[in-house]
Design a protein around this motif. Structure first.
Motif, PDB file in Angstrom:
ATOM      1  N   ALA A  35       0.512  42.480  -6.865  1.00 24.08           N
ATOM      2  CA  ALA A  35       0.381  43.144  -8.100  1.00 24.08           C
ATOM      3  C   ALA A  35      -1.120  43.317  -8.274  1.00 24.08           C
ATOM      4  O   ALA A  35      -1.389  44.284  -9.295  1.00 24.08           O
ATOM      5  N   THR A  36      -1.930  42.816  -7.692  1.00 26.24           N
ATOM      6  CA  THR A  36      -3.505  43.064  -7.993  1.00 26.24           C
ATOM      7  C   THR A  36      -3.698  44.542  -7.467  1.00 26.24           C
ATOM      8  O   THR A  36      -3.542  44.989  -6.364  1.00 26.24           O
ATOM      9  N   GLY A  37      -4.441  45.360  -8.373  1.00 21.40           N
ATOM     10  CA  GLY A  37      -4.963  46.676  -8.046  1.00 21.40           C
ATOM     11  C   GLY A  37      -5.939  46.520  -6.981  1.00 21.40           C
ATOM     12  O   GLY A  37      -6.504  45.600  -6.396  1.00 21.40           O
ATOM     13  N   LYS A  38      -6.081  47.828  -6.391  1.00 20.80           N
ATOM     14  CA  LYS A  38      -6.709  48.165  -5.174  1.00 20.80           C
ATOM     15  C   LYS A  38      -8.421  47.667  -5.385  1.00 20.80           C
ATOM     16  O   LYS A  38      -8.978  47.142  -4.541  1.00 20.80           O
ATOM     17  N   VAL A  39      -8.898  48.117  -6.596  1.00 20.14           N
ATOM     18  CA  VAL A  39     -10.162  47.796  -6.728  1.00 20.14           C
ATOM     19  C   VAL A  39     -10.453  46.209  -6.910  1.00 20.14           C
ATOM     20  O   VAL A  39     -11.347  45.777  -6.488  1.00 20.14           O
ATOM     21  N   ARG A 111       0.330  42.700   1.618  1.00 15.86           N
ATOM     22  CA  ARG A 111       0.145  43.871   0.552  1.00 15.86           C
ATOM     23  C   ARG A 111       0.843  45.013   1.047  1.00 15.86           C
ATOM     24  O   ARG A 111       1.510  45.917   0.163  1.00 15.86           O
ATOM     25  N   ALA A 112       0.968  45.274   2.548  1.00 13.26           N
ATOM     26  CA  ALA A 112       1.796  46.511   2.788  1.00 13.26           C
ATOM     27  C   ALA A 112       3.236  46.257   3.078  1.00 13.26           C
ATOM     28  O   ALA A 112       3.990  47.287   3.179  1.00 13.26           O
ATOM     29  N   TYR A 113       3.742  45.114   2.928  1.00 16.51           N
ATOM     30  CA  TYR A 113       5.149  44.662   2.923  1.00 16.51           C
ATOM     31  C   TYR A 113       5.851  45.345   1.320  1.00 16.51           C
ATOM     32  O   TYR A 113       5.157  45.380   0.358  1.00 16.51           O
ATOM     33  N   LYS A 114       7.129  45.783   1.542  1.00 19.27           N
ATOM     34  CA  LYS A 114       7.791  46.201   0.332  1.00 19.27           C
ATOM     35  C   LYS A 114       8.379  45.060  -0.227  1.00 19.27           C
ATOM     36  O   LYS A 114       9.053  43.958   0.565  1.00 19.27           O
ATOM     37  N   MET A 115       8.196  44.785  -1.627  1.00 14.79           N
ATOM     38  CA  MET A 115       8.648  43.643  -2.314  1.00 14.79           C
ATOM     39  C   MET A 115       9.998  43.901  -3.158  1.00 14.79           C
ATOM     40  O   MET A 115      10.188  44.727  -3.799  1.00 14.79           O
ATOM     41  N   GLU A 116      10.998  42.902  -2.895  1.00 20.06           N
ATOM     42  CA  GLU A 116      12.308  43.014  -3.842  1.00 20.06           C
ATOM     43  C   GLU A 116      12.066  41.554  -4.565  1.00 20.06           C
ATOM     44  O   GLU A 116      12.140  40.549  -3.801  1.00 20.06           O
ATOM     45  N   VAL A 122      12.003  35.998  -3.718  1.00 20.13           N
ATOM     46  CA  VAL A 122      11.157  37.120  -3.345  1.00 20.13           C
ATOM     47  C   VAL A 122      11.553  37.657  -1.943  1.00 20.13           C
ATOM     48  O   VAL A 122      11.341  36.820  -1.095  1.00 20.13           O
ATOM     49  N   ILE A 123      12.047  38.876  -1.756  1.00 21.59           N
ATOM     50  CA  ILE A 123      12.164  39.327  -0.487  1.00 21.59           C
ATOM     51  C   ILE A 123      11.068  40.358  -0.017  1.00 21.59           C
ATOM     52  O   ILE A 123      10.956  41.166  -0.681  1.00 21.59           O
ATOM     53  N   LEU A 124      10.509  40.328   1.000  1.00 25.45           N
ATOM     54  CA  LEU A 124       9.324  41.028   1.773  1.00 25.45           C
ATOM     55  C   LEU A 124      10.170  41.622   2.859  1.00 25.45           C
ATOM     56  O   LEU A 124      10.717  41.483   3.864  1.00 25.45           O
ATOM     57  N   ARG A 125      10.130  43.267   2.806  1.00 22.67           N
ATOM     58  CA  ARG A 125      10.559  44.118   3.890  1.00 22.67           C
ATOM     59  C   ARG A 125       9.428  44.963   4.388  1.00 22.67           C
ATOM     60  O   ARG A 125       8.456  45.350   3.840  1.00 22.67           O
TER      61      ARG A 125
END
Length: 127
Positions: A35-39, A111-116, A122-125
């Motif tokens: 959830a941490t923003g890019k900056v 951070r590139a994984y999609k999270m559900e 928590v499932i990372l795809r």
């Protein structure tokens, strides 16, 4: 693949697992990391780089690099959840995930994984 600890999560990410199920408190920490923003992430990754290097050095050499790990964790904790216990716990988990995967690049892959979220899991795809 079901994961319950940071080291196994780092390894799973490093190995490019397509689907990773995370159980327990680690799932909540992963949500905060993602959830941490890019900056803010750019700031956190700097501190985590120092912490991860110190953690990786601790494994073969013993506890001497611990102060360096702490010095790196504190700035990352401020970004990832505040300077309280929860922020430090999330930052420490991030550092352990990175160490398990061989470096901070593991966190960028995370951070590139999609999270559900599915119940308590928590499932990372992989995208």
């Amino acid at each position: 693949m079901t994961i319950e600890n940071e080291k196994d999560l780092g390894t799973a990410i490093k190995n490019g697992e397509q689907c990773i199920e995370i159980e327990g408190d680690l799932g909540k920490k992963v949500v905060r990391i993602k959830a941490t923003g890019k900056v803010a992430w750019a700031v956190a990754i700097g501190g985590l780089t120092v912490a991860v290097a110190a953690i990786i050095m601790m494994i073969p050499t013993g506890p001497l690099p611990a102060p360096a790990a702490i010095a790196g964790i504190l700035p990352a904790a401020a970004v990832l959840g505040g300077t309280g216990v929860s922020g430090v716990a999330v930052a420490f988990s991030a550092a352990l995930i990175a160490a398990g995967g061989g470096g901070v690049g593991t966190l960028n892959k995370l951070r590139a994984y999609k999270m559900e979220k599915q119940g308590d899991k928590v499932i990372l795809r992989k995208k």
